[in-house]
Design an enzyme around this catalytic site. Sequence first.
Site, short mmCIF file in Angstrom:
data_model
loop_
_atom_site.label_atom_id
_atom_site.label_comp_id
_atom_site.label_asym_id
_atom_site.label_seq_id
_atom_site.Cartn_x
_atom_site.Cartn_y
_atom_site.Cartn_z
N GLU B 783 39.59 34.46 41.81
CA GLU B 783 39.04 35.35 42.84
C GLU B 783 38.46 34.54 44.00
OE1 GLU B 783 39.02 38.67 43.22
OE2 GLU B 783 40.25 38.97 41.43
N ASP B 784 39.24 33.62 44.50
CA ASP B 784 38.87 32.86 45.71
C ASP B 784 37.69 31.92 45.52
OD1 ASP B 784 40.84 33.85 47.30
OD2 ASP B 784 39.69 35.59 47.92
N ALA B 785 37.26 31.71 44.30
CA ALA B 785 36.16 30.75 44.13
C ALA B 785 36.71 29.34 44.34
CB ALA B 785 35.57 30.88 42.74
#
Lengths: 335, 1161
Positions: B783-785
């Site tokens: 999730e885009d981390a």
Amino acid sequence: MVDNIVKIEHDRVTNTVSTDYPGFHNDGQDYSWNLETFKSKFDIKISYLNERVANFDLVNIDTSVANAFRRIMISEVPAVAAEQIYIFNNTSVIQDEVLAHRIGLIPLKVDPDLLDWVDTNIDEKDRATDANTIVMTLDVTCSRNPNAPKGSTDPNELYKNSNVYARDLKFEPQGSQMDKLKTPVVSADPDILIAKLRPGQEISLRAHCILGIGADHAKFSPVSTASYRLLPTIDITESITGQDAREFQKMFSTGVIDINSSGEAYVKDARRDTVSREVLRHEKFNGKVKLGRKRDHFIFNVESTGAMSPEEIFFKSVRILRNKADYLKECPIGN
Amino acid sequence: MVSRKRSSSNSGPGSLPNKHHNHRHDSNSAANDDSFNELLKPIYKGKSLADEVNTAEDKWNLLPAFLKVKGLVKQHLDSFNYFVDVDLKKILKANEKVLSDVDPDFYVKYLDIRVGQKSSSKTKDPILPPHECRLRDLTYSAPIYVDVEYTRGRKIIMHRDLEIGKMPIMLRSNKCILDGASDSIMAELNECPLDPGGYFIVNGTEKVILVQEQLSKNRIIVEADEKKGIVQASVTSSTHERKSKTYVVTKNDKIYLKHNSISEEVPIVLVLKAAGITSDLEIMQLVCGDDATYQDLFVVNFEEVAKMGIFTQQQALEYLGSKVKTMRRYKLTTLQEGIEAVATTIIAHLTVDNLDFKEKALYMAMMARRVVMAMHNPKMVDDRDYVGNKRLELAGQLMSLLFEDLFKKFNTDFKANIDKILRKPNRATEFNPLLSINIHSNNITSGLNRAISTGNWSLKRFKMERAGVTHVLSRLSYISALGMMTRISSQFEKSRKVSGPRALQPSQFGMLCTSDTPEGEACGLVKNLALMTHITTDDEEDPIRKLCFLIGVENISLIDSANLHSAYGVYLNGTIIGTTRFPTKFVSQFRSLRRTGKVSEFISIYTNLHQKAVHIATDGGRICRPLIIVSQGESKVKSHHLLQLKQGKLQFDDFLKQGLVEYLDVNEENDCFIALYESDLSINITHLEIEPFTVLGAVAGLIPYPHHNQSPRNTYQCAMGKQAIGAIAYNQFQRIDTLLYLMVYPQQPMVKTKTIELIDYDKLPAGQNATVAVMSYSGYDIEDALVLNKASIDRGFGRCQVLRKNTTILKRYPNHTKDIVAGMRVNENNEPIFQHQSLGPDGLGEVGTRVESGQVYVNKCVPANASDSIMDQAAATTEHRETPVTYRAPEPSYIDQVMMSVGDNDQALIKVLLRQTRRPELGDKFSSRHGQKGVCGIIVQQEDLPFNDDGVCPDIIMNPHGFPSRMTVGKMIELISGKAGVLNGSLEYGTCFGGSKLEDMSKILVDKGFNYSGKDMLYSGITGECLQAYIFFGPIYYQKLKHMVLDKMHARSRGPRAVLTRQPTEGRSRDGGLRLGEMERDCVIAYGASQLLLERLMLSSDAFEVDVCNECGLMGYNGWCTSCKSAEFVVKMTIPYAAKLLFQELLSMNIAPRLKLGDVF
């Protein structure tokens, strides 16, 4: 027979995992680890060594061990760096925390073996002793240069001490340190710029430098980089001649491929190749060449920050790994 | 620890030359254009001065030349300069006399008005420098001087340089002391030479007057509602006196005139008759010409008027007069009302001399004609959203509205005062009006200040009540400040769900940035100017009118009505002034006059074939942009011109004067044929673009390779670039702002754009070049981390500083007591107590000391008896109560600066700046320049990270799942260009529609021994083995965004509760609880954990023990039911306090909720 070549393909890497352990192969050979066979096969070749950089090959050693050396060199070989900065005066534009951070990152030329570890169990006031702490001071005041040439706009001519360098950090021996250390502690790179000053500005501070490891903070890491690469192999499966050979030569780094008198390309020195895989892009050489890397041939490159010589860093990593192994052997949980 | 304390009373904080300034040019270079000079002789793509100049590639040099002349905020400065230099004098002229009702001989006449300069002196008055105003919470303003002439007895006296108030000065305008200042002067004044100016400083805060977008004034707009079958032409008339709107509408296929002050719709024929065109034939000729279809459509309109029996002008005027709504003190006859209505009310911007209504009649006939045309062909309507129909209102115009209002009020007050004095029968001395003028001068000053600082523009004349005109200049980053100066806000309501005004208009091309708009409710309504635009100011009409007649326009007053529509009408600012039979010849003649500089370059002229009209516009607020003129398929700008430009022999204005380049506004652009590139030139082409990337604005210009990205990603980056932490200005360490974010080691991006260089983003960057590996690692990157390298953080990656201001005012009280700063308190060992550890002996925090939560940094004390009267002299002998300023935050801060000064009203002002240095931590937000934001998911030791053959470890690992759905190809190209740049030792360009070519970059990679695709073979840091996939690996410019975990983290066990409901308070700032909301409640119910529900919703919230009477069902008290007068059935039970409150509130409104209790088991 163990295939110890990592295959470099157009879009992937295969055969990356070592298989020379008992139970994998069914060819009747004994793959269990044996000190004598290891001794006979293992080899170290040093190709380049100076006080900052070491380049050497470890041949016929398992990836796990080679990688352990690399990891330990980066994060577990101890080194000395400034940990506490006591600022008496700082009227420069650079803030106290940033200044402290910059000083912390300066590599110091100290043999870490001559220092004890700081015991964190002791009360903070009594923790620092001459056995475990090196004190450096920095006292710089910038002033105008009365003899500056007229019309000059160069700050180096106009002002005195307008640039504060790592060499301005002065060692203050505590207790018996002068006898123990023999030479005064200096920065490994004297030209590191710490701050810039203007007339009237002043920095006055005292830095306590202690022993630490890179896992704790990167400033304690004795290497700027320690890494390895695998030895490239180039396998020409079909002869390449003429114009193609010259084109083929250009697909690799200089000196890798040479062309013999009959105009045929041959591998002169695969070690120099950077494995850009350029050759795999071209339809023309499809199937004519196989790229690979030897899985148990590690070309190490260790760059020291200057506190220790690179070979010493490597030796220390070996020592640390051995101590770890000893500890595990003696480990009460294991027994 | 020793402090450095900064004190400033009258002079600014005496500081030393900042290190940033020293490597810049020195004072002998004339103006602040040092940086532009560098740009004008660039060695771009390896080209230097001596090289051959290629017009196709080097014409972009006109852009820096343009920006050198115009600057990025020139529209604001131009507008303000026009206001103070021209408009002020016009306002003065319009209100020049103050007369007295008492003494007819008396008058005061204003002769001249100036801002910040006395008539005697040649130079500007010295005013307080802007930075001192910021620090001391003052207003950066200059006095307004007027020269007056007045009578004293029989004599006429002239008085010069009378101050009537103070005008806030726009920074870097020609009244500002920074105007034309060199870099070294800027440094002496503690100003940043890169700061664009264009804002005001009012009470210490920087305020911007945003550009306002409006529908153009005094122009006819034709609209049709196809559902209702209505066609209407409307015109908003705006004069100095009032604003009104006149409509010509259809109703049942008949045409009427509608106006706010006429009670009902009046047939258009009637109005035309009232305006003096009594002949039906002439009306028909004016409206329809000899077009039979138009005549058929219009003819019905005569019938109604004929039935009403109105044939003469007098009848029509009387009818009209009877319909007028007026609020007059004295009555007029209906005829007079009718004349008044036609003369002043209808289409108010046309002035009527000697009751000659011809012009007005023509105007209304034209409106009617437009309506008829739209009735005949529904496509003949105007587009409200078309940029050519919009006008931008800038700071100067708004200020002039405000000033005129205040000046009028000033004059009425002045007059009232004079009358009062003159009315006195016998005065001792001769009356001197100047004595009373000063009394009111504060009205102008405070009126201007209040409007700018609150943003409320309330003008009684126009019934204008506009809120939110000004905004605080956002100093989050250099880009956010710059972005604010180019922002345009629309008058449209945000909440309305309309798509038209929000949509991207084709006519915005090159004028408004196509990417930079906020997301959400203001999407498309807030816009930004493109890089190379100019907003016009008002120009004189009369010379243009005369010029038109000179070059063959037939004057409208001489034209026979029958022939009106046979030729092309010539319209000046929407009003017909004549006709021409040869429109093409006329237009080209006019244009050549403009190109030779005989006419202002900002006047536009264009032909509208549908309306058979030539329009000339001289009004202010039009957006226009420069283009290269092309004649005979050849660009007028030749290589020798560009060479001279590079050598500094030519300026941008010379290109205008020589007719090589001209400004086109949106309407005129429509009349032209513009080539994008020189290769597209052909015989039909009239103009050539200077540089295609100027379709983007300053903020979108930061994005490398934006033409490879999906367009919303560019829009996201425009919003995020404003939140990036970086360097703010060269004077950032001198500033004391409420909140300031600074990056410790900002870097200029490896992949630049030309825009970045033009707006000096490379000098004040906001981000760092991070080595990125695009791979999945550890699972903490979903999730885009992002995965961050701990060693990189140790070495200073993403390190930032947060500076927070605290202002304390030491008040004085009417009883001669005042606040004081007490010293520090000590314990028995003579050491300061914990709370006072950072205090110095003066009771102020020492600079450089650390303050922890609970510690005091200003030990302020207020008098115990501040409210007592002055009479109790004894009480005034000071007894003080400590009211210290205490630091409360989870992390300690350091005191950065302490400033003590005197504010506006002689009260001591103490500003303390607190500093925190933060290293990136889990949850901090980062973003690349492609709208790809992510939070830090895990921080990994360096030895665990993958490394390549050279031993390079990534600073950031980004998950590859970020690419497929986002389609940010620009980011990939940025990586390859950046990597090539790193290997090559060069900075590469990612300019929009240009930049370094991907092929060239790949070539560099291969030459340097890397794979052409940018993918490297990596080794796992954990196992040491090769990774089985090749990893996309290289530098990408990453921004750290202002959202940091430290400012958001919040948890509580027990804590404060709200008084009314006894439930936990809400919000982090009030140490509130974390709500278990309805949806969570539903989950718990579904799961069946009833005891958990009970605990969360009652026991841990607002449990309350009540006594319930099981007999009457009401709540009792102390085991006693007050309604049953017994304790027999009283039961104790626990309910939420909110429930108990509800019951009581219901009781108070005569509803008796009764509790019936029963056994559960």
